[in-house]
Design a protein around this motif. Structure first.
Motif, PDB file in Angstrom:
ATOM      1  N   ILE A 194       0.867  -1.179   0.000  1.00 14.04           N
ATOM      2  CA  ILE A 194       0.000   0.000   0.000  1.00 14.04           C
ATOM      3  C   ILE A 194       0.903   1.229   0.000  1.00 14.04           C
ATOM      4  O   ILE A 194       1.658   1.451   0.949  1.00 14.04           O
ATOM      5  CB  ILE A 194      -0.937   0.014   1.218  1.00 14.04           C
ATOM      6  CG1 ILE A 194      -1.766  -1.277   1.259  1.00 14.04           C
ATOM      7  CG2 ILE A 194      -1.857   1.229   1.172  1.00 14.04           C
ATOM      8  CD1 ILE A 194      -2.634  -1.400   2.494  1.00 14.04           C
ATOM      9  N   ASN A 196       0.457   6.068   1.860  1.00 18.08           N
ATOM     10  CA  ASN A 196      -0.549   5.934   2.913  1.00 18.08           C
ATOM     11  C   ASN A 196      -0.212   6.798   4.114  1.00 18.08           C
ATOM     12  O   ASN A 196       0.900   7.348   4.230  1.00 18.08           O
ATOM     13  CB  ASN A 196      -0.651   4.473   3.331  1.00 18.08           C
ATOM     14  CG  ASN A 196       0.669   3.951   3.875  1.00 18.08           C
ATOM     15  OD1 ASN A 196       0.980   4.114   5.051  1.00 18.08           O
ATOM     16  ND2 ASN A 196       1.474   3.341   3.006  1.00 18.08           N
ATOM     17  N   ILE A 236      -4.458   1.951   8.446  1.00 18.20           N
ATOM     18  CA  ILE A 236      -3.890   2.690   7.322  1.00 18.20           C
ATOM     19  C   ILE A 236      -4.984   3.548   6.705  1.00 18.20           C
ATOM     20  O   ILE A 236      -6.097   3.072   6.447  1.00 18.20           O
ATOM     21  CB  ILE A 236      -3.320   1.722   6.265  1.00 18.20           C
ATOM     22  CG1 ILE A 236      -2.205   0.872   6.875  1.00 18.20           C
ATOM     23  CG2 ILE A 236      -2.798   2.482   5.052  1.00 18.20           C
ATOM     24  CD1 ILE A 236      -1.009   1.654   7.344  1.00 18.20           C
ATOM     25  N   GLY A 272      -4.077   6.156   0.497  1.00 13.20           N
ATOM     26  CA  GLY A 272      -3.104   5.286  -0.145  1.00 13.20           C
ATOM     27  C   GLY A 272      -3.626   4.649  -1.425  1.00 13.20           C
ATOM     28  O   GLY A 272      -4.807   4.763  -1.791  1.00 13.20           O
TER      29      GLY A 272
END
Length: 506
Positions: A366, A369, A397, A400
């Motif tokens: 990812i 983020n 998180i 992203g």
């Protein structure tokens, strides 16, 4: 060189080809040992002298043999005595097409078995083991909660770990040198393309690896100087031995690829937050729940490692399987199509009729983020006040972008149709990934997807991307003359074939 008499069961080697390369792990890899005394369920196989990971020659040979067979015969085909894989890696104990022969015929055939002319050394990791722990759990599809006694933990080698590989091909007099070289070229190209995985859970993104460059030496043992060069090869006290040559000049062409596969490479933006819990221990103070991260080498400083938040292949595959079951159950049909794609669920019937997954789900990082800590508390439903001892915090998180990669091997059109329905649910934020989905976490929004259908005879490629006012733009990348309506109709045929297939099931 004068030809000496030798026994018929001895090999008369006239040429040797040595290949060396550095294998680099792209994703965490589990080379399990099955040690019951370890605190984790499956620890890494270690060398008995040094604290380094051991990659056995038999594991490398098995991975290369399987790749060579699939490349030449396609997926889901079985070994045959006449295959190129048998010529390079030796004969198996038994072949599927020989099981019905009489014992007398089997003995006669086994008399002609050959051993592998390819020598593969064990490989040790270049440095002391750097491990990361991952845990897993089986989810009940009806309650969407963890099953009892189905939690496990595994020890993985970190991505970036390197192994020094060593191969030696023996060319005997009277053997087909061209075929042996081609077989070795095909097998090694799998490592070079990053298409071979090693260790456990290969179909869930673990064990991905590659070799950037090969060094190849060829020694003609009939030539005195080259014979001496081979005898003194890789000795510290010896003078410089033969300079490595271009591997493609020595090993030759790899031929035609016979594999059929359908791949999806899709880019998504994260809507809100995501939390796939990590079970890895940390000495530092941190929140009760932290998103799963994996260590990757720093591209600017390869000796340093950086932790990246990821979507693990096991998490994504579990989500896709449960949604596929829901789709088929809605139609009140048999779940065989789900097991054909995702593999057999052996939790209820042991290893009976076990089948590996046809769907390869890769691990994804990812990017771009943000990590924030959220503090939450449970509410007592009777009093309406805060529940005592139920204050906790989490670090999910936020925002992203992530690229998801799926590969369906030996696909049927109706299986592609089911995969497209799963892509649609991910694309429209209807299929969350990870935990705490009931409070809005784990939702993705599609941005772009490349669909590729490849076989031994034809290759097709389509592109899907967001347009204006929530519309989709679809293109045929192999035929630009096709209109968007024609491309949509072509992709819709896969879903129609899914509908027709499940309605014609007995």
């Amino acid at each position: 060189m004068s030809k000496l008499s030798h026994r018929k069961d001895h090999r008369y080697v006239i040429k040797r080809i040595i290949v060396k390369g550095i294998l680099i792990l792209d994703t965490p890899t589990c080379l399990g040992v099955g040690d019951t005394d370890s605190p984790v369920d499956l620890p890494i196989l270690r060398d008995s002298i040094e604290d380094k990971a051991l990659l056995t020659g038999s594991s490398i040979a098995g991975a290369l043999r399987n790749y060579l067979r699939e490349y030449n015969r396609g997926y889901n085909d079985y070994d045959r005595r006449t295959d190129l894989a048998a010529l390079l890696f030796g004969d198996l104990f038994v072949y599927k097409d020989e099981r019905d022969l009489t014992e007398k015929e089997k003995v006669r055939i086994k008399h002609d078995d050959t051993q592998s002319p390819l020598i593969i050394n064990d490989a040790l990791s270049d440095q002391v083991i750097k491990a990361e722990l991952r845990d897993g759990v089986s989810i009940n599809g009806k309650t969407r909660t963890a099953k009892d006694d189905f939690k496990y933990d595994l020890e993985f080698l970190q991505a970036g770990t390197e192994f020094s590989l060593f191969f030696e091909l023996l060319i005997e007099e009277g053997k087909d040198e061209t075929q042996l070289k081609q077989g070795l070229a095909i097998a090694l190209s799998g490592f070079e393309k990053g298409e071979i995985a090693i260790g456990m859970k290969k179909r869930r993104g673990f064990g991905r690896c590659k070799v950037d460059n090969w060094q190849v030496w060829e020694f003609d043992l009939k030539n005195t100087q080259q014979r001496l060069a081979w005898l003194t090869f890789d000795r510290d006290w010896a003078s410089e031995y033969a300079i490595p040559s271009d591997d493609k000049k020595i090993l030759g062409d790899t031929g035609d690829d016979q594999r059929d596969r359908f791949t999806i490479t899709a880019t998504f933006s994260l809507v809100g937050s995501m939390l796939i819990r990590s079970a890895e221990y940390s000495k530092d103070k941190r929140p009760d729940a932290v998103h799963l991260k994996s260590h990757r080498p720093n591209k600017e400083k390869p000796q340093e490692y950086i932790s990246f938040p990821i979507i693990s292949g096991t998490s994504l595959a579990g989500v896709l399987r449960h949604r596929a079951v829901r789709i088929i159950n809605t139609l009140e049909k048999d779940l065989k199509i789900v097991e054909d794609i995702f593999g057999t669920d052996i939790s209820g019937n042991g290893n009976k009729d076990a089948k590996a997954s046809k769907l390869i789900v890769h691990e994804s990082e990812i990017k771009n983020n943000t990590e924030l800590v959220q503090t939450r508390i449970a509410i007592d439903r009777f009093t309406g006040g805060a529940m005592h001892g139920a204050l906790f915090d989490a670090q999910p998180i936020f925002s992203g972008e992530v690229e998801l990669k799926l590969e369906l091997r030996n696909p049927q059109d109706y299986e592609i149709g089911l995969l497209l329905l799963l892509l649609k649910d991910l694309w429209t934020e209807d299929l969350p990934i990870g935990g705490e989905s009931s409070i809005g976490r784990g939702r993705l929004k599609g941005k772009e997807a490349i669909l590729n259908s490849q076989s031994s005879t034809i290759q097709q490629e389509w592109k899907i991307e967001n347009g204006t006012e929530n519309s989709l733009i679809v293109k045929d990348l192999k035929d630009e003359n096709k209109t968007a309506v024609e491309v949509q109709a072509h992709l819709q045929k896969f879903v129609i074939k899914l509908t027709n297939h499940i309605h014609h099931q007995e």
